[in-house]
Enzyme design. Sequence first.
Site, PDB file in Angstrom:
ATOM      1  N   THR A  30       0.823  -1.210   0.000  1.00 58.60           N
ATOM      2  CA  THR A  30       0.000   0.000   0.000  1.00 58.60           C
ATOM      3  C   THR A  30       0.859   1.263   0.000  1.00 58.60           C
ATOM      4  O   THR A  30       0.391   2.329  -0.380  1.00 58.60           O
ATOM      5  CB  THR A  30      -0.917   0.024   1.236  1.00 58.60           C
ATOM      6  OG1 THR A  30      -0.144  -0.372   2.374  1.00 58.60           O
ATOM      7  CG2 THR A  30      -2.085  -0.931   1.070  1.00 58.60           C
ATOM      8  N   ASP A  31       2.133   1.133   0.415  1.00 62.03           N
ATOM      9  CA  ASP A  31       2.920   2.377   0.578  1.00 62.03           C
ATOM     10  C   ASP A  31       3.137   3.109  -0.744  1.00 62.03           C
ATOM     11  O   ASP A  31       2.897   4.309  -0.841  1.00 62.03           O
ATOM     12  CB  ASP A  31       4.229   2.152   1.355  1.00 62.03           C
ATOM     13  CG  ASP A  31       5.207   1.157   0.758  1.00 62.03           C
ATOM     14  OD1 ASP A  31       4.891   0.531  -0.269  1.00 62.03           O
ATOM     15  OD2 ASP A  31       6.317   1.021   1.337  1.00 62.03           O
ATOM     16  N   GLY A 119      17.328 -10.906   3.949  1.00 60.13           N
ATOM     17  CA  GLY A 119      16.472 -11.664   3.034  1.00 60.13           C
ATOM     18  C   GLY A 119      15.243 -12.270   3.685  1.00 60.13           C
ATOM     19  O   GLY A 119      14.535 -13.053   3.062  1.00 60.13           O
ATOM     20  N   GLY A 121      12.703 -10.498   4.862  1.00 58.44           N
ATOM     21  CA  GLY A 121      11.568  -9.584   4.802  1.00 58.44           C
ATOM     22  C   GLY A 121      11.454  -8.731   6.051  1.00 58.44           C
ATOM     23  O   GLY A 121      10.388  -8.209   6.363  1.00 58.44           O
ATOM     24  N   SER A 124      16.421  -5.564   6.601  1.00 59.90           N
ATOM     25  CA  SER A 124      17.820  -5.347   6.962  1.00 59.90           C
ATOM     26  C   SER A 124      18.360  -4.149   6.188  1.00 59.90           C
ATOM     27  O   SER A 124      19.210  -3.409   6.681  1.00 59.90           O
ATOM     28  CB  SER A 124      18.644  -6.600   6.660  1.00 59.90           C
ATOM     29  OG  SER A 124      18.458  -7.001   5.324  1.00 59.90           O
ATOM     30  N   SER A 125      17.857  -3.937   4.981  1.00 56.67           N
ATOM     31  CA  SER A 125      18.366  -2.824   4.168  1.00 56.67           C
ATOM     32  C   SER A 125      17.949  -1.479   4.759  1.00 56.67           C
ATOM     33  O   SER A 125      18.775  -0.567   4.881  1.00 56.67           O
ATOM     34  CB  SER A 125      17.887  -2.948   2.723  1.00 56.67           C
ATOM     35  OG  SER A 125      16.489  -3.062   2.673  1.00 56.67           O
ATOM     36  N   ASP A 169       9.469   0.942   5.099  1.00 54.54           N
ATOM     37  CA  ASP A 169      10.505   0.315   5.914  1.00 54.54           C
ATOM     38  C   ASP A 169      11.345   1.353   6.655  1.00 54.54           C
ATOM     39  O   ASP A 169      11.622   1.219   7.846  1.00 54.54           O
ATOM     40  CB  ASP A 169      11.411  -0.555   5.033  1.00 54.54           C
ATOM     41  CG  ASP A 169      10.619  -1.558   4.216  1.00 54.54           C
ATOM     42  OD1 ASP A 169       9.473  -1.862   4.606  1.00 54.54           O
ATOM     43  OD2 ASP A 169      11.142  -2.026   3.193  1.00 54.54           O
TER      44      ASP A 169
HETATM   45  C1  GLA Z   1       9.042  -4.007   0.774  1.00 55.21           C
HETATM   46  C2  GLA Z   1       9.231  -2.553   0.390  1.00 55.21           C
HETATM   47  C3  GLA Z   1       8.202  -1.667   1.078  1.00 55.21           C
HETATM   48  C4  GLA Z   1       6.794  -2.199   0.863  1.00 55.21           C
HETATM   49  C5  GLA Z   1       6.731  -3.696   1.161  1.00 55.21           C
HETATM   50  C6  GLA Z   1       5.400  -4.288   0.813  1.00 55.21           C
HETATM   51  O1  GLA Z   1       9.308  -4.180   2.133  1.00 55.21           O
HETATM   52  O2  GLA Z   1      10.513  -2.128   0.757  1.00 55.21           O
HETATM   53  O3  GLA Z   1       8.320  -0.354   0.604  1.00 55.21           O
HETATM   54  O4  GLA Z   1       6.334  -1.910  -0.423  1.00 55.21           O
HETATM   55  O5  GLA Z   1       7.728  -4.424   0.474  1.00 55.21           O
HETATM   56  O6  GLA Z   1       4.411  -3.820   1.647  1.00 55.21           O
END
Ligand code: GLA
Length: 379
Positions: A30-31, A119, A121, A124-125, A169
């Site tokens: 959604t972002d 990796g 989810g 970490s980045s 994130d």
């Molecule tokens: C990754 C992206 C975020 C977001 C999610 C999905 O984490 O870095 O910006 O789009 O996927 O919600």
Amino acid sequence: MLADFESRFNHRPAGIWSAPGRVNLIGEHTDYNEGFVFPFAIDRRTVVALGLREDRIIRVASSFAAEAIEISLDELIPENLAGWSAYPLGVAWALGRFGADLGTVPGFEAFIDSDVPIGAGLSSSAAIESAVAVALNDVWGLGLDRSTLAQVGRLAENRAVGAPTGIMDQSASLLGKADGGVFLDCRSLESDVIPLGFDAARLDVLIIDTRVSHAHATGGYASRRASCEAGAAALGVSALRELGVDDLPRAAELLDDETFRRVRHIVTENQRVLDTVQTLREHGPTRIAELLDASHVSMRDDFEISIPELDLAVETARGAGALGARMTGGGFGGAAIALTPRDLVPDVEAAVAAAFAERGFRAPVMFVVHAADGARREQ
Ligand code: GLA
């Protein structure tokens, strides 16, 4: 950290800063549709020791790569960056787009260490980007606020790393608070920290890392983003954020089936974020579980970003006593979260491990995370 920095660079750093990874509680993809997200920062952090130099050289080293990377500030453009160092160096470059005068600032040395799994989810980045952003904001005396630093991190990710991600994130990593979820409007960038109350309700968020690693720079993530943009254009809005559930019948008439399902995920997911925040405020955390389940179904069937390992993790966790569960993050791998009564965490872990073994999947890694404070100076 101090010793690592000193042994590489032979002097003391100016300070030590840290930033956490994140879990997204709800609001997936959604972002970048300018909608709503509700992640929280977790108690896994990236730490950076950083010191200024007297010349224009930047040197970055880390515990997860053998060699230090060196570049002059005069050569600091996205095209010259690659590999893991694109994250910290990309932030230094991106700060130049948000007010830092890269023609005059001094170079620096940085050593980076992290216990945010890569990796999985869990961003970490963004943890690296946010830790470096707060560090440089301090030592370069930029005075940028947290919301701006999140935009800096996103720009680094988009341009230097080359992943077309949104702002969730970095926002979670910079704005998180202990026991709080970051409710963020990705259009206005207004945010509110909402108490989660998991601890008081004796609930834990269990991470089930499938160890199927995802790569956002390629493939599925970008194609989902393109579908959303195509859907918005066909429906005459600048972003899918502008649509509500009432608009879906019209969307069904105008769009092909696949694009419609992509749009339906975003529209219903935005509503689920709003419902989650309201439910949390009015009834506490136990009642948000069904929204987590619905979010997973939407990602599995409409947005099609889940994988068999994530579906198995979610179904098994639910069957073993988790109140609600969903995959979290960009999809195509990574982790699921299971909102679980604390006493049942061992049962859920055992059931998921057994189910993965039975299906012949690689053993998942499971651990509980807590909502933690965002980026900060440590020393
Ligand atoms: C990754 C992206 C975020 C977001 C999610 C999905 O984490 O870095 O910006 O789009 O996927 O919600």
